[in-house]
Design a protein around this motif. Structure first.
Motif, PDB file in Angstrom:
ATOM      1  N   LYS A 470       0.965  -1.322  -0.044  1.00  0.00           N
ATOM      2  CA  LYS A 470      -0.223  -0.002   0.148  1.00  0.00           C
ATOM      3  C   LYS A 470       0.898   1.371   0.060  1.00  0.00           C
ATOM      4  N   ALA A 490      -5.153   0.738  -0.018  1.00  0.00           N
ATOM      5  CA  ALA A 490      -5.096  -0.645  -0.189  1.00  0.00           C
ATOM      6  C   ALA A 490      -3.804  -0.641  -1.237  1.00  0.00           C
ATOM      7  N   ARG A 509      -6.411  -0.518  -4.991  1.00  0.00           N
ATOM      8  CA  ARG A 509      -7.370  -1.993  -4.895  1.00  0.00           C
ATOM      9  C   ARG A 509      -8.527  -1.811  -4.164  1.00  0.00           C
ATOM     10  N   ASP A 510      -8.899  -0.583  -3.656  1.00  0.00           N
ATOM     11  CA  ASP A 510     -10.122  -0.176  -3.018  1.00  0.00           C
ATOM     12  C   ASP A 510     -11.040   0.233  -3.979  1.00  0.00           C
ATOM     13  N   ASP A 511     -10.704   0.234  -5.133  1.00  0.00           N
ATOM     14  CA  ASP A 511     -11.647   0.693  -6.115  1.00  0.00           C
ATOM     15  C   ASP A 511     -11.808   2.176  -6.469  1.00  0.00           C
ATOM     16  N   THR A 528     -13.938   8.290  -7.875  1.00  0.00           N
ATOM     17  CA  THR A 528     -14.762   6.898  -7.494  1.00  0.00           C
ATOM     18  C   THR A 528     -16.183   6.921  -8.258  1.00  0.00           C
TER      19      THR A 528
END
Length: 606
Positions: A470, A490, A509-511, A528
Motif C-alpha cells: 500500500k 489498499a 485496489r479499494d476501487d 470513484t
C-alpha cells in the motif's frame, strides 16, 4: 603413423598370446597325459625289445637243455603276457586320445577360423579408425578456422558496439540539443505571448478609458440620450469566444460587476482554467442545476476543452488469450500491446489495419507491461519469466535481455535514455540496468512487491514505485536516499505522471483513483463511482496529454473518464469483460484499451 601401427601390432600379438594361453589351459592336462602315454609306450617297446632278446636267449638256452631254465621261461612268458595286455590297454587309450586329439584339432580349426574373422574385422576397424582419425584432423582444422573467424567476428562486433555507443551518444546529444531548442522556443513563445497580452491589456485599458470618456460626454449631454439606440448583444448560448466569462455570462445572463477582460485577467493571475472557474461558480451557487446539462453538453462537444474520445475507431483481436498491457508510440500513430501469449505486437492505427505491423518474440512467459523510449525507436517489455527485454522498432529485433530478478517483472521504464532502464519485480526489488554492458548496476530493496513505477524526467533523477504493501516509494538515484513514503488505503495497481511531473495518479485496489500533488506529497483528490471496480492487481490508469483528464478501465468492461476537478465526464462501452489497461495517445485525442478477452479497442473523438 608407423609408431601407432607398431603399437597396434604389439597389442594384437599380446591379445593372441593371451587367447592361446586361455584355450590351451583347458587341454593342458590331456596333452601332458598323452605325452606321458607316448613316453610310456616307448618305454614298453624298449622293455618288449629287451624281453624279446632275453626270450631268444632263453630259447637258445633251452635248445641246449636245462630244467632251471624252463622255470625262468615260464616266468618270462607270464610277464610277457602281462606286458602284452598292458600294451593292448595302452593302444586302446592311445586310440581314445587320438580321437580326442582329432576333436581338439577340429576345435582348433574352428578357433583359427574365428581368429581369421576377428583379424579381418580388426583390419576393418583399423581402416575405419584411420578414416575417423583423418576426419578428426579435418574437424580440428575446421575448428581452428572457425575460432579464427569467431575472433574476427568478435572484434567486428566490439567495433560495431563502440560505433553504436558513439552513435547513441551523438543521438543523446542531438536530443538534448533538441530539448534545449524546444525550451528556448517555448521561452520565446512565452515572451511573445506576454508581450501580446500586454498589448491587449493596453488596448483594453485605452478602450475602457475611451468608453468612460464617451459615457461622461453622454452624461453631460442629456438631450442626446434619446438618440442612442441599444446595441443588440449575443444570445445567451451564442458561441462568440471560448472565454469562460462569456460562456458563463451567456448562460447565467451576464456578469454585472466584472467585464470579460477583468474575469480572464483574474483567472490568469490565480492560475484557474475554464473548468476550475465553472466549478467555483457552481460552488458559489451562481450556476444553477438547470444549466448543468448545458455545461455537460458543451464539455462533451469540446466547448470547454478537448472532447472525450467516445467513438470506437477500431476493434480487433490483439492476442491469442488475455491482453495485459497497451502503450502508444510517442512519435507515430502506433500502439504496442502485450499479452499472456508471450508476444508483444505493434499495430499501425494510422492505416486502420487489423493485422499486426510486427510481432516481437523472445519472452518465455506472459507480458506484463510495455513502454517506448521518448524517440519511439525502442520498446521495453517485462515478463513473468523474471526478465525484461528491449526491441528495436525499426527492424523488430531483440536487442537486450535483462535477467536477474527472482520474481516476475511487473514494470520497466527508461531512466537515462537510451542508456539505463529500471525494472520493478515481485521479488521486492528495483534494479537499474546499464544497456551498454547489459548488466545490473544497482539494486534497491523495497521490502514489498512492486506493481508499477514511473520516472520523473528523461534523466530519471527520481523513481516512484507503487507496491503491494500500500505504499508509494520515492527514490532519488543522485543521492541514493529514499524520500518519505505515501501510504494508500489498499495495494497499488498502477502509477502515471502528468506531463509537467507535478501530479501523480495512483489506482488503488479499494476501487478508487488517487490524485497526488508531488510538490506537497499529498493526496488532493479521489475519483470513484458506484459502478467502478479495479479489474486486477495490475490494472493501469492513464493521464491524457494535457493532464486534465484521467481514464481507467473497470471490471464491468467500461472505461471511466474523469476531469481532474472531480467530474465524471464519460463512460466508454465496448468491452464485454474486465479492462486491464488503457493508454492515451500523446499526439491526438485517442484512447487505447485492452482487456481479459484478448480484444483491443481504439476510441476517438471523431
Amino acid at each position: 603413423m608407423s609408431t601407432e601401427e607398431h603399437v597396434w601390432r604389439a597389442h594384437v600379438v599380446r591379445r593372441l598370446r593371451e587367447r592361446n594361453r586361455k584355450e590351451c589351459d583347458n587341454f593342458k592336462e590331456i596333452i601332458e597325459q598323452n605325452n606321458r602315454l607316448i613316453d610310456h609306450v616307448a618305454q614298453l617297446k624298449a622293455d618288449n625289445l629287451k624281453l624279446s632278446v632275453e626270450n631268444e636267449q632263453l630259447r637258445s638256452a633251452v635248445s641246449t637243455g636245462g630244467t632251471g631254465s624252463n622255470v625262468a621261461i615260464a616266468t618270462l612268458e607270464k610277464k610277457l603276457l602281462a606286458q602284452q595286455e598292458e600294451l593292448t590297454e595302452l593302444h586302446k587309450r592311445k586310440g581314445e586320445n587320438s580321437q580326442l586329439i582329432v576333436d581338439l584339432n577340429l576345435k582348433v580349426e574352428q578357433q583359427r577360423t574365428i581368429i581369421a574373422e576377428k583379424e579381418h574385422s580388426l583390419a576393418d576397424q583399423q581402416t575405419n579408425n584411420n578414416r575417423l582419425r583423418a576426419e578428426v584432423q579435418l574437424l580440428h582444422s575446421s575448428l581452428e578456422e572457425l575460432k579464427k573467424l569467431n575472433n574476427t567476428m568478435l572484434d567486428e562486433h566490439t567495433a560495431l558496439q563502440l560505433a553504436f555507443s558513439s552513435l547513441e551518444d551523438k543521438l543523446r546529444g542531438v536530443q538534448d540539443e533538441n530539448r534545449c531548442l524546444l525550451d528556448r522556443l517555448m521561452r520565446y513563445k512565452s515572451k511573445d505571448a506576454d508581450k501580446l497580452n500586454e498589448e491587449n491589456e493596453s488596448i483594453i485599458r485605452k478602450r475602457s478609458a475611451k468608453l468612460k470618456r464617451d459615457l461622461e460626454d453622454a452624461v453631460r449631454e442629456p438631450s442626446s440620450s434619446s438618440n442612442i439606440s441599444p446595441t443588440p448583444g449575443p444570445t445567451p448560448m451564442q458561441r462568440t469566444s471560448t472565454s469562460p466569462a462569456q460562456f458563463v455570462g451567456g448562460i447565467i445572463g451576464g456578469d454585472d460587476d466584472f467585464d470579460e477582460a477583468t474575469i480572464n485577467g483574474a483567472m490568469e493571475a490565480i492560475g484557474l482554467d475554464d473548468n476550475e472557474y465553472i466549478s467555483a461558480r457552481f460552488t458559489a451557487g451562481e450556476v444553477t442545476e438547470n444549466t448543468r446539462a448545458s455545461i455537460d453538453a458543451l464539455k462533451s462537444t469540446g466547448y470547454l476543452g478537448q472532447a472525450n474520445p467516445t467513438k470506437i475507431l477500431m476493434k480487433f483481436e490483439a492476442h491469442e488469450n488475455e491482453s495485459h498491457a497497451v502503450r502508444w508510440s510517442p512519435v507515430e500513430r502506433m500502439v504496442a500491446t502485450g499479452g499472456a501469449d508471450r508476444k508483444v505486437k505493434l499495430w499501425d492505427i494510422g492505416k486502420n489495419s487489423t493485422e499486426p505491423r510486427a510481432v516481437l518474440s523472445g519472452s518465455s512467459a506472459g507480458i506484463n507491461s510495455v513502454d517506448f523510449d521518448s524517440t519511439g525507436a525502442y520498446i521495453l517489455g517485462t515478463s513473468n519469466d523474471y526478465g525484461a527485454r528491449v526491441w528495436t522498432v525499426m527492424d523488430n529485433r531483440l536487442r537486450h535481455t535483462l535477467t536477474g530478478h527472482s520474481g516476475k517483472v511487473m514494470a520497466a521504464k527508461y531512466v537515462h535514455e537510451p542508456i539505463k532502464v529500471v525494472t520493478g519485480s515481485h521479488d521486492r526489488t528495483l534494479k537499474i540496468w546499464d544497456l551498454r554492458s547489459i548488466a545490473c548496476i544497482e539494486t534497491k530493496f523495497a521490502g514489498s512487491s512492486c506493481n508499477d513505477l514511473v520516472t520523473t524526467d528523461s534523466l530519471g533523477s527520481t523513481i516512484i514505485s507503487g507496491h503491494y504493501d500500500k505504499k508509494i516509494r520515492f527514490w532519488d538515484i543522485r543521492t541514493e536516499k529514499q524520500a518519505d513514503d505515501v501510504l494508500m488505503p489498499a495495494k497499488i495497481t498502477s502509477l502515471d505522471l502528468s506531463k509537467d511531473c507535478n501530479y501523480l495518479i495512483c489506482s488503488v485496489r479499494d476501487d478508487t483513483i488517487k490524485l497526488l500533488d508531488l510538490r506537497k506529497n499529498q493526496v488532493i483528490s479521489t475519483f470513484t463511482n458506484e459502478h467502478f471496480k479495479i479489474s486486477c492487481d495490475f490494472a493501469r490508469a492513464s493521464f491524457n496529454p494535457s493532464g486534465l483528464k484521467i481514464a481507467c478501465g473497470s471490471a464491468d468492461g467500461a472505461i471511466y473518464i474523469w476531469n481532474v476537478n472531480g467530474f465524471l465526464e464519460a463512460t466508454l462501452k465496448g468491452h464485454s469483460t474486465a479492462v486491464n489497461a488503457v493508454s492515451w495517445s500523446p499526439n491526438n485525442n485517442m484512447l487505447a484499451s485492452v482487456g481479459k478477452h484478448k480484444r483491443c479497442i481504439i476510441y476517438s473523438d471523431s
